[in-house]
Write a protein that holds these residues in place. Structure first.
Motif, PDB file in Angstrom:
ATOM      1  N   PHE A 224     -41.629  18.199   4.435  1.00  0.00           N
ATOM      2  CA  PHE A 224     -42.590  17.282   3.808  1.00  0.00           C
ATOM      3  C   PHE A 224     -41.982  16.501   2.646  1.00  0.00           C
ATOM      4  O   PHE A 224     -42.151  15.276   2.573  1.00  0.00           O
ATOM      5  N   PRO A 225     -41.282  17.145   1.696  1.00  0.00           N
ATOM      6  CA  PRO A 225     -40.669  16.351   0.618  1.00  0.00           C
ATOM      7  C   PRO A 225     -39.661  15.321   1.123  1.00  0.00           C
ATOM      8  O   PRO A 225     -39.587  14.203   0.587  1.00  0.00           O
ATOM      9  N   VAL A 226     -38.889  15.703   2.137  1.00  0.00           N
ATOM     10  CA  VAL A 226     -37.921  14.759   2.694  1.00  0.00           C
ATOM     11  C   VAL A 226     -38.634  13.580   3.349  1.00  0.00           C
ATOM     12  O   VAL A 226     -38.244  12.415   3.183  1.00  0.00           O
ATOM     13  N   ALA A 227     -39.702  13.878   4.086  1.00  0.00           N
ATOM     14  CA  ALA A 227     -40.481  12.813   4.721  1.00  0.00           C
ATOM     15  C   ALA A 227     -41.122  11.898   3.672  1.00  0.00           C
ATOM     16  O   ALA A 227     -41.187  10.672   3.849  1.00  0.00           O
ATOM     17  N   TRP A 228     -41.606  12.486   2.583  1.00  0.00           N
ATOM     18  CA  TRP A 228     -42.205  11.685   1.511  1.00  0.00           C
ATOM     19  C   TRP A 228     -41.174  10.739   0.897  1.00  0.00           C
ATOM     20  O   TRP A 228     -41.458   9.577   0.616  1.00  0.00           O
ATOM     21  N   TYR A 229     -39.972  11.251   0.697  1.00  0.00           N
ATOM     22  CA  TYR A 229     -38.903  10.408   0.145  1.00  0.00           C
ATOM     23  C   TYR A 229     -38.559   9.266   1.092  1.00  0.00           C
ATOM     24  O   TYR A 229     -38.397   8.115   0.668  1.00  0.00           O
ATOM     25  N   LEU A 230     -38.454   9.569   2.381  1.00  0.00           N
ATOM     26  CA  LEU A 230     -38.124   8.528   3.355  1.00  0.00           C
ATOM     27  C   LEU A 230     -39.221   7.478   3.460  1.00  0.00           C
ATOM     28  O   LEU A 230     -38.945   6.287   3.656  1.00  0.00           O
ATOM     29  N   ALA A 231     -40.476   7.894   3.331  1.00  0.00           N
ATOM     30  CA  ALA A 231     -41.596   6.976   3.544  1.00  0.00           C
ATOM     31  C   ALA A 231     -41.957   6.178   2.298  1.00  0.00           C
ATOM     32  O   ALA A 231     -42.382   5.022   2.398  1.00  0.00           O
ATOM     33  N   ARG A 232     -41.794   6.764   1.104  1.00  0.00           N
ATOM     34  CA  ARG A 232     -42.311   6.135  -0.106  1.00  0.00           C
ATOM     35  C   ARG A 232     -41.241   5.657  -1.074  1.00  0.00           C
ATOM     36  O   ARG A 232     -41.541   4.889  -1.987  1.00  0.00           O
ATOM     37  N   SER A 233     -40.018   6.107  -0.910  1.00  0.00           N
ATOM     38  CA  SER A 233     -38.979   5.730  -1.862  1.00  0.00           C
ATOM     39  C   SER A 233     -38.459   4.324  -1.591  1.00  0.00           C
ATOM     40  O   SER A 233     -38.331   3.899  -0.429  1.00  0.00           O
ATOM     41  N   ALA A 234     -38.151   3.621  -2.671  1.00  0.00           N
ATOM     42  CA  ALA A 234     -37.557   2.284  -2.556  1.00  0.00           C
ATOM     43  C   ALA A 234     -36.057   2.326  -2.812  1.00  0.00           C
ATOM     44  O   ALA A 234     -35.413   1.272  -2.896  1.00  0.00           O
ATOM     45  N   SER A 235     -35.503   3.517  -2.931  1.00  0.00           N
ATOM     46  CA  SER A 235     -34.085   3.658  -3.209  1.00  0.00           C
ATOM     47  C   SER A 235     -33.243   3.191  -2.019  1.00  0.00           C
ATOM     48  O   SER A 235     -33.613   3.356  -0.861  1.00  0.00           O
ATOM     49  N   ARG A 236     -32.106   2.617  -2.340  1.00  0.00           N
ATOM     50  CA  ARG A 236     -31.209   2.171  -1.268  1.00  0.00           C
ATOM     51  C   ARG A 236     -30.503   3.349  -0.599  1.00  0.00           C
ATOM     52  O   ARG A 236     -29.886   3.185   0.456  1.00  0.00           O
ATOM     53  N   TRP A 237     -30.575   4.513  -1.241  1.00  0.00           N
ATOM     54  CA  TRP A 237     -29.912   5.688  -0.678  1.00  0.00           C
ATOM     55  C   TRP A 237     -30.742   6.366   0.403  1.00  0.00           C
ATOM     56  O   TRP A 237     -30.269   7.295   1.051  1.00  0.00           O
ATOM     57  N   LYS A 238     -31.984   5.948   0.566  1.00  0.00           N
ATOM     58  CA  LYS A 238     -32.816   6.636   1.551  1.00  0.00           C
ATOM     59  C   LYS A 238     -32.308   6.420   2.976  1.00  0.00           C
ATOM     60  O   LYS A 238     -32.603   7.218   3.861  1.00  0.00           O
ATOM     61  N   HIS A 239     -31.552   5.342   3.202  1.00  0.00           N
ATOM     62  CA  HIS A 239     -30.979   5.134   4.533  1.00  0.00           C
ATOM     63  C   HIS A 239     -29.941   6.210   4.847  1.00  0.00           C
ATOM     64  O   HIS A 239     -29.815   6.647   5.991  1.00  0.00           O
ATOM     65  N   LEU A 240     -29.213   6.643   3.812  1.00  0.00           N
ATOM     66  CA  LEU A 240     -28.262   7.731   4.015  1.00  0.00           C
ATOM     67  C   LEU A 240     -28.991   9.044   4.268  1.00  0.00           C
ATOM     68  O   LEU A 240     -28.540   9.864   5.072  1.00  0.00           O
ATOM     69  N   VAL A 241     -30.115   9.242   3.579  1.00  0.00           N
ATOM     70  CA  VAL A 241     -30.922  10.445   3.821  1.00  0.00           C
ATOM     71  C   VAL A 241     -31.469  10.432   5.242  1.00  0.00           C
ATOM     72  O   VAL A 241     -31.463  11.457   5.938  1.00  0.00           O
ATOM     73  N   PHE A 242     -31.944   9.265   5.680  1.00  0.00           N
ATOM     74  CA  PHE A 242     -32.440   9.147   7.058  1.00  0.00           C
ATOM     75  C   PHE A 242     -31.328   9.455   8.051  1.00  0.00           C
ATOM     76  O   PHE A 242     -31.550  10.146   9.054  1.00  0.00           O
ATOM     77  N   LEU A 243     -30.123   8.958   7.772  1.00  0.00           N
ATOM     78  CA  LEU A 243     -28.996   9.241   8.654  1.00  0.00           C
ATOM     79  C   LEU A 243     -28.677  10.729   8.668  1.00  0.00           C
ATOM     80  O   LEU A 243     -28.364  11.300   9.717  1.00  0.00           O
ATOM     81  N   GLY A 244     -28.801  11.374   7.499  1.00  0.00           N
ATOM     82  CA  GLY A 244     -28.564  12.811   7.443  1.00  0.00           C
ATOM     83  C   GLY A 244     -29.597  13.606   8.212  1.00  0.00           C
ATOM     84  O   GLY A 244     -29.297  14.666   8.766  1.00  0.00           O
ATOM     85  N   VAL A 245     -30.838  13.096   8.262  1.00  0.00           N
ATOM     86  CA  VAL A 245     -31.891  13.782   9.021  1.00  0.00           C
ATOM     87  C   VAL A 245     -31.691  13.610  10.512  1.00  0.00           C
ATOM     88  O   VAL A 245     -31.869  14.552  11.296  1.00  0.00           O
ATOM     89  N   VAL A 246     -31.308  12.412  10.928  1.00  0.00           N
ATOM     90  CA  VAL A 246     -31.207  12.109  12.350  1.00  0.00           C
ATOM     91  C   VAL A 246     -29.885  12.585  12.946  1.00  0.00           C
ATOM     92  O   VAL A 246     -29.832  12.953  14.134  1.00  0.00           O
ATOM     93  N   SER A 247     -28.827  12.596  12.170  1.00  0.00           N
ATOM     94  CA  SER A 247     -27.497  12.903  12.713  1.00  0.00           C
ATOM     95  C   SER A 247     -27.402  14.253  13.414  1.00  0.00           C
ATOM     96  O   SER A 247     -26.669  14.364  14.416  1.00  0.00           O
ATOM     97  N   PRO A 248     -28.111  15.318  12.971  1.00  0.00           N
ATOM     98  CA  PRO A 248     -28.021  16.580  13.737  1.00  0.00           C
ATOM     99  C   PRO A 248     -28.510  16.457  15.170  1.00  0.00           C
ATOM    100  O   PRO A 248     -28.082  17.234  16.033  1.00  0.00           O
ATOM    101  N   LEU A 249     -29.392  15.487  15.426  1.00  0.00           N
ATOM    102  CA  LEU A 249     -29.874  15.306  16.792  1.00  0.00           C
ATOM    103  C   LEU A 249     -28.787  14.782  17.717  1.00  0.00           C
ATOM    104  O   LEU A 249     -28.920  14.857  18.941  1.00  0.00           O
TER     105      LEU A 249
END
Length: 292
Positions: free
Chosen positions: A95-120
């Motif tokens: 949930f905290p990770v999803a909140w960061y991806l959905a609500r954050s305006a940081s440019r680093w969230k794309h790297l977080v998204f990549l970190g979430v998806v890359s294990p797949l």
């Protein structure tokens, strides 16, 4: 006459639209029927045979054998407890990770998204072996603790319920994060601002506003994670190392090792029906919550 003709025109258009939609859904429905309903019916037939192959009679003794044997009941209980544990863990962590991806305006969230998806993009076998390297007797954790002088003998971190739960949580966490993030991104920011203006604390705003509005994402992620955990085979057998037997492992042993297809088929049918019953109760609870 003209009024009657005009009233029939919308009905014909609705009928034509339904037929078009049915035509579009037809291939998918046939594929699901061929890949799901037919094997389900075949497995049901095998479970009612006294022996397989060359059955002599129909019987329900395999179902009774499963229900009356404490060994199988303990395996079923462990399987559903594992699914509930992994579902809860992925929801709390994701949930905290999803909140960061959905609500954050940081440019680093794309790297977080990549970190979430890359294990797949990596095989489940490879990720499970990775946890073996970390949790093994000569793995990273034991080597680190031994090097620091905190332990003299390696800790038994594998071959336990919690090691399997940890591995399954890592494997299935992306599904929960993506499901929740897709819903959190649709929450209107003005709703959260209004709650703050009315004096709601961050904790109260989360409980009263964010959590109810994210129920659909939590529900979707929970169903996905729960069902995938129920049917998991590689991770429990690799991290459990024979000490954590789940229903999928038991079904494999009955059908391949013991060559008792009717009992294995009965176990698979009980697992399927029990899972559907749990999902039905879960869906009913969500419907009642939505009607409040």
């Amino acid at each position: 006459m003209g009024a009657r003709t005009g009233s029939r025109a919308p009905a014909r258009r609705d009928r034509a639209r339904r037929l078009r939609l049915l035509g579009l859904a037809g291939p998918g429905v046939l594929l699901l029927a061929a890949g799901l309903l037919w094997p389900f019916a075949a497995m049901l037939g095998i479970s009612l045979h006294d022996v397989y192959p060359d059955p002599q009679a129909l019987t329900a003794r395999h179902y009774l054998q499963f229900v009356e044997d404490p060994y199988f009941l303990n395996i079923a209980l462990r399987t559903f407890l594992l699914a509930i544990t992994v579902t809860a863990a992925t929801a709390v962590i994701g949930f905290p990770v999803a909140w960061y991806l959905a609500r954050s305006a940081s440019r680093w969230k794309h790297l977080v998204f990549l970190g979430v998806v890359s294990p797949l993009l990596v095989s489940i076998v490879v990720r499970t072996i990775g946890w073996t390297i970390i949790l093994g007797n000569e793995g990273l954790v034991n080597s680190l603790l031994t090097g620091l002088g905190l332990i003299e003998e390696p800790l038994r971190l594998m071959q336990s319920f919690w090691s399997v739960a940890l591995g399954m949580t890592h494997v299935l966490l992306p599904f929960m994060v993506l499901s929740i993030a897709s819903v959190l991104g649709k929450i209107d920011g003005s709703v959260l601002e209004a709650a703050s203006v009315l004096g709601a604390t961050p904790a109260r705003r989360f409980v009263k506003v964010v959590l109810p509005l994210s129920v659909q994402g939590l529900a979707a992620g929970s169903v996905i994670v729960f069902c995938l955990t129920i049917g998991a085979y590689i991770t429990p057998i690799w991290l459990g190392r024979g000490h954590v037997t789940t229903m999928s492992i038991s079904i494999y042993e009955q059908m391949v090792v013991m060559v008792d297809w009717p009992l294995g088929a009965a176990a698979s049918m009980i697992l399927t029906l029990a899972t559907l019953a749990v999902l039905a109760c879960y869906g009913l609870a969500l419907r009642r919550h939505a009607q409040r």
